[in-house]
Design an enzyme around this catalytic site. Structure first.
Site, PDB file in Angstrom:
ATOM      1  N   LYS A  31      45.695 -36.812 -15.049  1.00  0.00           N
ATOM      2  CA  LYS A  31      44.313 -36.398 -15.255  1.00  0.00           C
ATOM      3  C   LYS A  31      44.026 -35.268 -14.281  1.00  0.00           C
ATOM      4  CE  LYS A  31      39.632 -38.283 -15.684  1.00  0.00           C
ATOM      5  NZ  LYS A  31      38.800 -39.497 -15.499  1.00  0.00           N
ATOM      6  N   LYS A  76      45.294 -35.673 -19.825  1.00  0.00           N
ATOM      7  CA  LYS A  76      43.881 -35.308 -19.953  1.00  0.00           C
ATOM      8  C   LYS A  76      43.571 -34.171 -18.989  1.00  0.00           C
ATOM      9  CE  LYS A  76      39.223 -37.287 -19.700  1.00  0.00           C
ATOM     10  NZ  LYS A  76      38.406 -38.498 -19.420  1.00  0.00           N
TER      11      LYS A  76
END
Length: 337
Positions: free
Chosen positions: A206, A260
């Site tokens: 992330k 992500k």
């Protein structure tokens, strides 16, 4: 017979790439990747109350929904063949505090939503996140003490929250707060509570991205955030570090991996799939969604084609599926084909 060999035949060694592109049927026959409804996970936003469908200004076409409306949405998704939902709560401000204590309430908003959806639509998967940002008064994903996001105390809390989410009926826990050791701690906590069948989809990489803004509006954390998240999210410049992060999550027991944001990190999707061979997913985040929607609304691009092309790019990069706010829209298009 007249020799009709052309200079191009000599140049290419009689290998013409366009032969396989000459007709619709040949293009379909040799297509390497396909997007299907089975590739879609639909993220939805939950709010307290009933009868609420609240449009999110920064995400045209996306709504915050009360639990009863989320149940209706889940029925629609299941009817379209979408395999799973990912749920995110927008709880009342008065319930948010420095440590995100509401995450440990068994009957909190996210757990009530899970129980209601699983009761009404048992054949759809529920993926829940245990990051603390929807529950904290400062908007960070972990516990803030003395200006620092404390790792170990946060891990203890998200592991406890994960068990409660599994108790409520979550099928997959998807921890996104990027604390060190969280995957192993959650796995041990789930197993100790008898939830050996509950999977973990790790937000393995992330990034500290500029593409999260509309999401933070959706869960009302944008105005709360103090500082930034660079001490625990990955620097967008660092690919090797991202793979090391993912490797640790694999060792700790992750069943699936997620990248992500999605589109700016297709290289990471590919590297992760090649390195580990686990089911790999991308999250086409709010900023990616909004860019396409805004450009389409202004007539600058063909929104449907851009939407489908970006989703197909995740498949080409090795992803097994995509979390996307386009899920229902795409499922309806695919159903007509």
């Amino acid at each position: 017979m007249q020799d009709r060999t052309h200079l191009v035949d000599d140049i290419t060694g009689h290998r013409r790439m366009r032969r396989n592109r000459k007709a619709d049927w040949t293009r379909r026959l040799v297509q390497e990747n396909r997007l299907t409804v089975d590739d879609l996970i639909w993220p939805i936003f939950i709010v307290p109350g009933s009868g609420i469908v609240d449009p999110i200004a920064a995400m045209p076409g996306v709504n915050r929904m009360s639990i009863d409306k989320a149940v209706e949405a889940a029925r629609e998704a299941a009817g379209l063949g979408i395999p799973a939902l990912a749920t995110f709560p927008n709880i009342e401000m008065e319930l948010r505090d420095e440590i995100g204590s509401n995450s440990l309430e068994a009957s909190n908003l996210i757990n009530r939503a899970t129980a209601a959806i699983k009761k009404a639509v048992p054949n759809i998967g529920i993926i829940t996140d245990v990051a603390l940002d929807p529950f904290t008064s400062h908007g960070h994903d972990g516990i803030l003490r003395g200006g620092e996001i404390v790792n170990d105390e946060t891990v203890d809390q998200v592991a406890r929250a994960a068990v409660m989410q599994a108790d409520a009926g979550a099928d997959i826990i998807a921890p996104s707060e990027m604390m060190d050791g969280r995957i192993g701690a959650i796995r041990m906590a789930l197993d100790a509570a008898g939830h050996q069948g509950v999977g973990i989809m790790s937000y393995a990489t992330k990034f500290a991205s500029a593409f999260y803004g509309p999401y933070r509006e959706a869960i009302s954390t944008g105005g709360l955030l103090k500082g930034d998240k660079k001490t625990y999210y990955i620097d967008p410049a660092n690919g090797t570090e991202a793979i090391r992060d993912a490797a640790l999550d694999v060792e700790e027991g992750a069943d699936m991996l997620m990248v992500k944001p999605g589109l700016p990190y297709l290289d990471i999707c590919w590297r992760m799939k090649e390195a580990f061979g686990l089911p790999t997913f991308a999250y086409q985040v709010s900023g990616e969604y909004t860019q396409i929607k805004a450009a389409a609304m202004n007539g600058w691009i063909d929104g449907e084609r851009a939407m489908l092309e970006t989703l197909l790019s995740f498949k080409r990069a090795g992803c097994d599926g995509v979390l996307t706010y386009f899920a229902v829209e795409v499922a309806k298009i695919l159903a007509k084909r």
